[in-house]
Design a protein around this motif. Sequence first.
Motif, PDB file in Angstrom:
ATOM      1  N   GLU A  88      37.682  37.820  45.491  1.00 30.26           N
ATOM      2  CA  GLU A  88      38.716  36.769  45.514  1.00 30.26           C
ATOM      3  C   GLU A  88      39.327  36.714  44.117  1.00 30.26           C
ATOM      4  OE1 GLU A  88      39.504  34.956  48.114  1.00 30.26           O
ATOM      5  OE2 GLU A  88      37.745  34.982  49.430  1.00 30.26           O
ATOM      6  N   THR A  89      40.539  37.210  43.970  1.00 32.46           N
ATOM      7  CA  THR A  89      41.163  37.169  42.646  1.00 32.46           C
ATOM      8  C   THR A  89      41.268  35.723  42.173  1.00 32.46           C
ATOM      9  OG1 THR A  89      42.420  39.077  43.313  1.00 32.46           O
ATOM     10  CG2 THR A  89      43.167  37.965  41.317  1.00 32.46           C
ATOM     11  N   LYS A 108      33.750  27.962  52.734  1.00 33.04           N
ATOM     12  CA  LYS A 108      33.555  29.281  53.346  1.00 33.04           C
ATOM     13  C   LYS A 108      32.071  29.661  53.340  1.00 33.04           C
ATOM     14  CE  LYS A 108      37.250  32.344  52.777  1.00 33.04           C
ATOM     15  NZ  LYS A 108      38.011  33.279  51.956  1.00 33.04           N
ATOM     16  N   ILE A 112      40.431  31.719  43.964  1.00 32.28           N
ATOM     17  CA  ILE A 112      40.141  30.846  45.106  1.00 32.28           C
ATOM     18  C   ILE A 112      39.757  29.478  44.552  1.00 32.28           C
ATOM     19  CG2 ILE A 112      37.715  31.661  45.235  1.00 32.28           C
ATOM     20  CD1 ILE A 112      37.949  31.242  48.330  1.00 32.28           C
ATOM     21  N   LEU A 158      35.955  27.824  48.449  1.00 35.78           N
ATOM     22  CA  LEU A 158      34.887  28.832  48.415  1.00 35.78           C
ATOM     23  C   LEU A 158      33.599  28.254  49.006  1.00 35.78           C
ATOM     24  CD1 LEU A 158      33.843  31.614  47.497  1.00 35.78           C
ATOM     25  CD2 LEU A 158      33.419  30.637  45.236  1.00 35.78           C
TER      26      LEU A 158
END
Length: 331
Positions: A60-61, A71, A63, A68
């Motif tokens: 994830e560049t 998720k 987030i 996060l």
Amino acid sequence: MRRKMTERSHVKVLIVGSGPAGYTAAVYASRAMLEPMLIQGMQPGGQLTITTEVENWPGETEIQGPELMVKMEEHARAMGAEIVTDLVTELDLQKRPFTATCDSGRVVTADAVILATGAQARWLGLPSEEKFKGFGVSACATCDGFFYRNREVLVIGGGNTAVEEALFLTKFASKVTLVHRRDSLRAEKILQDRLFKNPKVEVIWDHELTEVHGAEDPMGVNAATLTSTKDGSTREVAADGVFVAIGHAPSSELVADQLELHNGGYVKVEPGTTRTSIPGVFAAGDLTDHVYRQAVTSAGMGCMAALDAEHFLAAQGEVEVAPENLVAEIS
Ligand code: NAP
């Protein structure tokens, strides 16, 4: 009739804490068919839920921290972990099965426990800091920054948290002054670059916050005394808010008198493992890591703890280790 998962009062693996370490342990323990229960604690998702952009989670560049963690929770649930919103208030590790008592009155026994309770913000310990906590003194810019639109704030500290908080506060405040006790920051270089380039930021080097000043009615901060760490001289600066970002302390109160601790309260584990001083009890993440303290290292330790728990239970003859989890080095 099969009992519903939510009614379980005994589990093979109980995970305490819901940061990256806890959720990763839940994913791995679920995939090992250990049907773990994870008790989330006071702040579901942990410290990342009070941060903004996360730029160092692989894959994830960028987030948002709360996203996060949502998720991760969804991932753990999808693998079959039972996620319970409750707070463990007592944990008896003196005999197996271990017993956890929760705030709601729920009592759960477990054959193995994975501790992943993380860390919490440290405070300076000043009486005036205590007095104005919640009234101008905060340890969470993402929670309280919004209240400082067009106001002047101080951020105390020189690590990643302090710099991230200072940068976040520039979105609201008219001026952000970072006060650091030395003449260089320990924050990552990329964050330092952003800080120094931001026109709203001033840095006061070699100073400590020694007193917060404010009004009584309504309660609120209006100034602060800074003391030079070089010559002890003092200066007063105007400030509407003070954000303390001087690091974190491990949340080990639950087990402090039962497990071996070191380095000021971190749960001690056998090097290269997550095994604590009590067989069957494992620790992962910021609760045990006083060196790296990153989301990704916490997640790695959560994985290790689940594998360590699986091997421990197998050694007791209580479960079989899944073939893919047969790791030679783990005894
Ligand atoms: P930290 O790295 O331990 O930094 C704490 C800072 O507060 C240091 O600059 C320290 O000064 C200062 N300090 C400590 N006690 C103080 C006192 N009594 N008075 C004045 N200043 C004091 O803590 P952190 O910034 O909270 O970070 C904790 C961990 O989380 C670190 O490993 C960090 O890398 C990680 N983290 C990572 C990210 C990210 O990757 N984006 C974001 C946040 C946190 P000295 O420098 O003089 O010791």
